[in-house]
Design an enzyme around this catalytic site. Structure first.
Site, PDB file in Angstrom:
ATOM      1  N   ARG A  13       2.288 -11.730   5.208  1.00 37.22           N
ATOM      2  CA  ARG A  13       3.750 -11.678   5.152  1.00 37.22           C
ATOM      3  C   ARG A  13       4.375 -11.109   6.426  1.00 37.22           C
ATOM      4  O   ARG A  13       5.595 -11.070   6.550  1.00 37.22           O
ATOM      5  CB  ARG A  13       4.192 -10.904   3.911  1.00 37.22           C
ATOM      6  CG  ARG A  13       3.709 -11.622   2.639  1.00 37.22           C
ATOM      7  CD  ARG A  13       4.167 -10.956   1.389  1.00 37.22           C
ATOM      8  NE  ARG A  13       5.623 -10.992   1.251  1.00 37.22           N
ATOM      9  CZ  ARG A  13       6.278 -10.387   0.282  1.00 37.22           C
ATOM     10  NH1 ARG A  13       5.625  -9.695  -0.623  1.00 37.22           N
ATOM     11  NH2 ARG A  13       7.585 -10.464   0.212  1.00 37.22           N
ATOM     12  N   HIS A  47      -4.266 -15.915   8.482  1.00 32.99           N
ATOM     13  CA  HIS A  47      -3.223 -14.977   8.915  1.00 32.99           C
ATOM     14  C   HIS A  47      -3.770 -13.835   9.766  1.00 32.99           C
ATOM     15  O   HIS A  47      -3.357 -12.692   9.645  1.00 32.99           O
ATOM     16  CB  HIS A  47      -2.459 -14.405   7.714  1.00 32.99           C
ATOM     17  CG  HIS A  47      -1.981 -15.442   6.768  1.00 32.99           C
ATOM     18  ND1 HIS A  47      -0.985 -16.342   7.098  1.00 32.99           N
ATOM     19  CD2 HIS A  47      -2.369 -15.752   5.503  1.00 32.99           C
ATOM     20  CE1 HIS A  47      -0.781 -17.142   6.075  1.00 32.99           C
ATOM     21  NE2 HIS A  47      -1.603 -16.828   5.099  1.00 32.99           N
ATOM     22  N   ARG A  66      18.163  19.411  -5.453  1.00 33.74           N
ATOM     23  CA  ARG A  66      18.495  17.991  -5.487  1.00 33.74           C
ATOM     24  C   ARG A  66      18.963  17.544  -6.866  1.00 33.74           C
ATOM     25  O   ARG A  66      18.253  17.739  -7.853  1.00 33.74           O
ATOM     26  CB  ARG A  66      17.263  17.161  -5.072  1.00 33.74           C
ATOM     27  CG  ARG A  66      16.720  17.511  -3.701  1.00 33.74           C
ATOM     28  CD  ARG A  66      17.623  17.017  -2.585  1.00 33.74           C
ATOM     29  NE  ARG A  66      17.599  15.574  -2.511  1.00 33.74           N
ATOM     30  CZ  ARG A  66      16.788  14.886  -1.713  1.00 33.74           C
ATOM     31  NH1 ARG A  66      15.935  15.528  -0.925  1.00 33.74           N
ATOM     32  NH2 ARG A  66      16.815  13.578  -1.692  1.00 33.74           N
ATOM     33  N   PRO A 107       0.833  -1.210   0.000  1.00 34.16           N
ATOM     34  CA  PRO A 107       0.000   0.000   0.000  1.00 34.16           C
ATOM     35  C   PRO A 107       0.864   1.256   0.000  1.00 34.16           C
ATOM     36  O   PRO A 107       1.880   1.326   0.684  1.00 34.16           O
ATOM     37  CB  PRO A 107      -0.787  -0.102   1.309  1.00 34.16           C
ATOM     38  CG  PRO A 107      -0.419  -1.371   1.960  1.00 34.16           C
ATOM     39  CD  PRO A 107       0.676  -2.011   1.207  1.00 34.16           C
ATOM     40  N   GLU A 108       0.454   2.233  -0.805  1.00 33.16           N
ATOM     41  CA  GLU A 108       1.123   3.528  -0.811  1.00 33.16           C
ATOM     42  C   GLU A 108       0.199   4.532  -0.105  1.00 33.16           C
ATOM     43  O   GLU A 108      -0.832   4.148   0.447  1.00 33.16           O
ATOM     44  CB  GLU A 108       1.463   3.943  -2.250  1.00 33.16           C
ATOM     45  CG  GLU A 108       2.438   2.953  -2.927  1.00 33.16           C
ATOM     46  CD  GLU A 108       2.846   3.338  -4.350  1.00 33.16           C
ATOM     47  OE1 GLU A 108       2.870   4.534  -4.661  1.00 33.16           O
ATOM     48  OE2 GLU A 108       3.122   2.424  -5.144  1.00 33.16           O
TER      49      GLU A 108
END
Ligand SMILES: [Zn+2]
Length: 279
Positions: A114, A95, A158, A2-3
């Site tokens: 996971r 899970h 940058r 997920p972002e």
């Protein structure tokens, strides 16, 4: 993984669904998902009997503020899910690691195949002491109004490839592989342009693309890919994957100019883009 948009969808759902609820009981199957605590008992006693006041977010950390100025914090990691259930009788997916039962008998469940995700309780006002990376977190485009002048100053200092910079959590919070590709397409910029080479107009386009792409993704409830675990609080997949313009669309035609989209590899990742529309 997920972002930012997926985590924000879950935060908004949680704020609507569990804020104001009192946690009656907590069960944890093991220590893996609550590994910052010394024992199950320590975690459970920090949560049981407390009411969730509000649900906020720091980067990809979901922060459920409890009465008594502590916070129940969740990070979904690679595959974590927070799921609502009407009651204990609703079958749970495999899970299942942590279950919170509220005084109305409804539940919040933390499922994580996971096990890179985690939950923990800490002081609400000093979360940075527990999660030191939050002290150096970059701007949150879903949270703060960011002027493009400020953004411009940050970016022109940058000498880094744009894709790398967008995925740098110290620069912008919560952007990963999917949204960096979508943002760069929306901005018409190549992934390997260096940040300090952008013109004022390009900086403005990039800044707008970050805000618009992430807000659109939240509006369509995030991206669920075939091989990924992301679902919302109600177990439903997001819808933004159907609106991806370039991500994972190698060989398909560009939605803007109809040329074939390409994939480039860099540092063990893929990036998808249009060679004509992105310069
Ligand atoms: Zn194109």
């Amino acid at each position: 993984m997920p972002e930012l948009p997926e985590v924000e969808v879950i935060r908004r759902d949680l704020d609507r669904e569990v804020a104001g609820k009192k946690i009656k009981a907590v069960e944890a199957t093991g220590l893996r998902s609550i590994r910052r605590h010394k024992s199950k008992k320590a975690f459970i006693s920090a949560v049981e009997g407390h009411t969730i006041k509000s649900v906020t977010r720091r980067g990809k950390y979901i922060v459920m503020r409890l009465d008594g100025d502590t916070a129940l914090v969740a990070h979904l990691g690679m595959s974590g899910r927070l799921l609502r259930a009407k009651n204990a009788k609703v079958p749970s997916p495999k899970h299942l690691h942590v279950v919170f039962t509220f005084s109305d008998n409804s539940q919040l469940r933390f499922v994580d195949p996971r096990t890179f995700g985690e939950m923990f309780v800490t002081s609400y006002l000093e979360i940075e002491d527990e999660v030191t990376e939050l002290a150096h977190l970059g701007v949150d485009p879903l949270d703060e109004a960011m002027s493009w002048e400020t953004f411009g100053r940050l970016i022109t200092s940058r000498h880094t490839k744009l894709k790398t910079l967008l995925m740098d959590q110290k620069f912008v919070a919560g952007i990963g592989n999917i949204y960096s590709d979508e943002i760069l397409f929306a901005a018409g910029l190549r992934w390997d342009r260096t940040a300090d080479s952008l013109s004022a107009e390009e900086i403005r386009r990039l800044s707008r693309a970050i805000i618009e792409t992430l807000n659109e993704a939240v509006k369509y409830r995030g991206s669920s890919l075939a091989d990924e675990q992301y679902v919302d609080l109600f177990g439903q997949p997001g819808g933004f994957q159907d609106r991806h313009q370039v991500y994972d669309r190698e060989g398909k035609s560009c939605p803007r100019c109809y040329r074939t989209l390409v994939r480039a590899r860099y540092s063990n990742r893929s990036t998808f883009f249009c060679e004509a529309c992105q310069i």
